[in-house]
Design a protein around this motif. Sequence first.
Motif, PDB file in Angstrom:
ATOM      1  N   GLY A 155       0.837  -1.191   0.000  1.00  0.00           N
ATOM      2  CA  GLY A 155       0.000   0.000   0.000  1.00  0.00           C
ATOM      3  C   GLY A 155       0.872   1.242   0.000  1.00  0.00           C
ATOM      4  O   GLY A 155       1.802   1.355   0.800  1.00  0.00           O
ATOM      5  N   ALA A 156       0.589   2.163  -0.914  1.00  0.00           N
ATOM      6  CA  ALA A 156       1.398   3.375  -1.047  1.00  0.00           C
ATOM      7  C   ALA A 156       0.615   4.594  -0.581  1.00  0.00           C
ATOM      8  O   ALA A 156      -0.620   4.580  -0.528  1.00  0.00           O
ATOM      9  CB  ALA A 156       1.850   3.561  -2.492  1.00  0.00           C
ATOM     10  N   VAL A 157       1.349   5.651  -0.263  1.00  0.00           N
ATOM     11  CA  VAL A 157       0.733   6.853   0.283  1.00  0.00           C
ATOM     12  C   VAL A 157      -0.176   7.538  -0.733  1.00  0.00           C
ATOM     13  O   VAL A 157      -1.088   8.286  -0.355  1.00  0.00           O
ATOM     14  CB  VAL A 157       1.830   7.826   0.794  1.00  0.00           C
ATOM     15  N   ASP A 158       0.019   7.266  -2.023  1.00  0.00           N
ATOM     16  CA  ASP A 158      -0.832   7.880  -3.045  1.00  0.00           C
ATOM     17  C   ASP A 158      -2.158   7.144  -3.226  1.00  0.00           C
ATOM     18  O   ASP A 158      -2.957   7.482  -4.088  1.00  0.00           O
ATOM     19  CB  ASP A 158      -0.093   7.965  -4.383  1.00  0.00           C
ATOM     20  N   GLY A 159      -2.395   6.109  -2.407  1.00  0.00           N
ATOM     21  CA  GLY A 159      -3.652   5.374  -2.468  1.00  0.00           C
ATOM     22  C   GLY A 159      -3.623   4.142  -3.346  1.00  0.00           C
ATOM     23  O   GLY A 159      -4.592   3.380  -3.376  1.00  0.00           O
ATOM     24  N   ASN A 160      -2.532   3.916  -4.057  1.00  0.00           N
ATOM     25  CA  ASN A 160      -2.427   2.741  -4.917  1.00  0.00           C
ATOM     26  C   ASN A 160      -1.951   1.525  -4.126  1.00  0.00           C
ATOM     27  O   ASN A 160      -1.206   1.652  -3.153  1.00  0.00           O
ATOM     28  CB  ASN A 160      -1.455   2.997  -6.071  1.00  0.00           C
ATOM     29  N   VAL A 161      -2.399   0.352  -4.567  1.00  0.00           N
ATOM     30  CA  VAL A 161      -1.946  -0.916  -4.003  1.00  0.00           C
ATOM     31  C   VAL A 161      -1.273  -1.708  -5.117  1.00  0.00           C
ATOM     32  O   VAL A 161      -1.827  -1.844  -6.213  1.00  0.00           O
ATOM     33  CB  VAL A 161      -3.119  -1.729  -3.417  1.00  0.00           C
ATOM     34  N   HIS A 162      -0.075  -2.204  -4.841  1.00  0.00           N
ATOM     35  CA  HIS A 162       0.677  -2.980  -5.820  1.00  0.00           C
ATOM     36  C   HIS A 162       0.722  -4.430  -5.349  1.00  0.00           C
ATOM     37  O   HIS A 162       1.121  -4.699  -4.216  1.00  0.00           O
ATOM     38  CB  HIS A 162       2.101  -2.439  -5.963  1.00  0.00           C
ATOM     39  N   ALA A 163       0.307  -5.355  -6.209  1.00  0.00           N
ATOM     40  CA  ALA A 163       0.364  -6.784  -5.905  1.00  0.00           C
ATOM     41  C   ALA A 163       1.576  -7.376  -6.615  1.00  0.00           C
ATOM     42  O   ALA A 163       1.666  -7.329  -7.843  1.00  0.00           O
ATOM     43  CB  ALA A 163      -0.911  -7.481  -6.349  1.00  0.00           C
ATOM     44  N   ILE A 164       2.507  -7.918  -5.836  1.00  0.00           N
ATOM     45  CA  ILE A 164       3.754  -8.439  -6.392  1.00  0.00           C
ATOM     46  C   ILE A 164       3.798  -9.949  -6.180  1.00  0.00           C
ATOM     47  O   ILE A 164       3.951 -10.417  -5.049  1.00  0.00           O
ATOM     48  CB  ILE A 164       4.972  -7.784  -5.712  1.00  0.00           C
ATOM     49  N   PRO A 165       3.645 -10.749  -7.243  1.00  0.00           N
ATOM     50  CA  PRO A 165       3.744 -12.209  -7.098  1.00  0.00           C
ATOM     51  C   PRO A 165       5.211 -12.619  -6.946  1.00  0.00           C
ATOM     52  O   PRO A 165       5.965 -12.637  -7.914  1.00  0.00           O
ATOM     53  CB  PRO A 165       3.129 -12.736  -8.400  1.00  0.00           C
ATOM     54  N   LEU A 166       5.611 -12.933  -5.729  1.00  0.00           N
ATOM     55  CA  LEU A 166       7.026 -13.189  -5.465  1.00  0.00           C
ATOM     56  C   LEU A 166       7.529 -14.452  -6.150  1.00  0.00           C
ATOM     57  O   LEU A 166       8.720 -14.563  -6.440  1.00  0.00           O
ATOM     58  CB  LEU A 166       7.262 -13.273  -3.956  1.00  0.00           C
ATOM     59  N   HIS A 167       6.643 -15.404  -6.427  1.00  0.00           N
ATOM     60  CA  HIS A 167       7.090 -16.621  -7.112  1.00  0.00           C
ATOM     61  C   HIS A 167       7.534 -16.328  -8.541  1.00  0.00           C
ATOM     62  O   HIS A 167       8.200 -17.146  -9.167  1.00  0.00           O
ATOM     63  CB  HIS A 167       5.989 -17.682  -7.103  1.00  0.00           C
ATOM     64  N   GLU A 168       7.173 -15.146  -9.064  1.00  0.00           N
ATOM     65  CA  GLU A 168       7.619 -14.757 -10.402  1.00  0.00           C
ATOM     66  C   GLU A 168       8.846 -13.849 -10.358  1.00  0.00           C
ATOM     67  O   GLU A 168       9.373 -13.468 -11.396  1.00  0.00           O
ATOM     68  CB  GLU A 168       6.487 -14.033 -11.145  1.00  0.00           C
TER      69      GLU A 168
END
Length: 200
Positions: A141-154
């Motif tokens: 979660g970022a301060v600008d309101g965006n959420v980033h989903a990071i698939p760590l297996h990739e």
Amino acid sequence: MNVDWSPDGKHLVTSHENDPVTFWFAKYGRRDLSILPIAESIGARSVQFSADGQQLLIAGPESTTTVWHVVRRQPIGPQLRQAGKLLAAYFVPDTPWIATISDRSVRLWDGRDGLPLGPEWFCPSRIVSAAMTKDQVLAIGAVDGNVHAIPLHEWLTPATGSWEELRLQAEIVSSQRFAETSLVPLRSGEWLERWQRLRC
């Protein structure tokens, strides 16, 4: 304050900005005096038990993450150092990896030798929160309101594909776009647009 359950459900572990990491009997709500508080951990940002309950991952109090042996009460391996203010650290499920999150970036480590795995991922905006799923997806979660989903297996999957796909991958990982003669930081909307294009 940050709290985690031991896998067997018998203990809670807490971290607080003014106190060391402390172990508690979950059933009785009192400290387990047989496991002394970890004095070096005052101000730790997060704590997490390993799946077998033998190790404890402590993020902070400064820019280092440490793996502690619960019974021997001593660190295992080198400290993991990352730029910025540490927010959290996670054992990545079903892998020997550790993910650390600062207010600037995400870093993946090999928990067996403490070496970094792949490049550091820089967020286009300041990171304020993080959560890990059981299927190895890290949500940022970022301060600008965006959420980033990071698939760590990739994370460590070799880069393949067309030149355009490789360029998108490079820009996403570096959070910069390639201009004619320089690199320009990506704004959050630009980062998300590239991620969506790559996933299509």
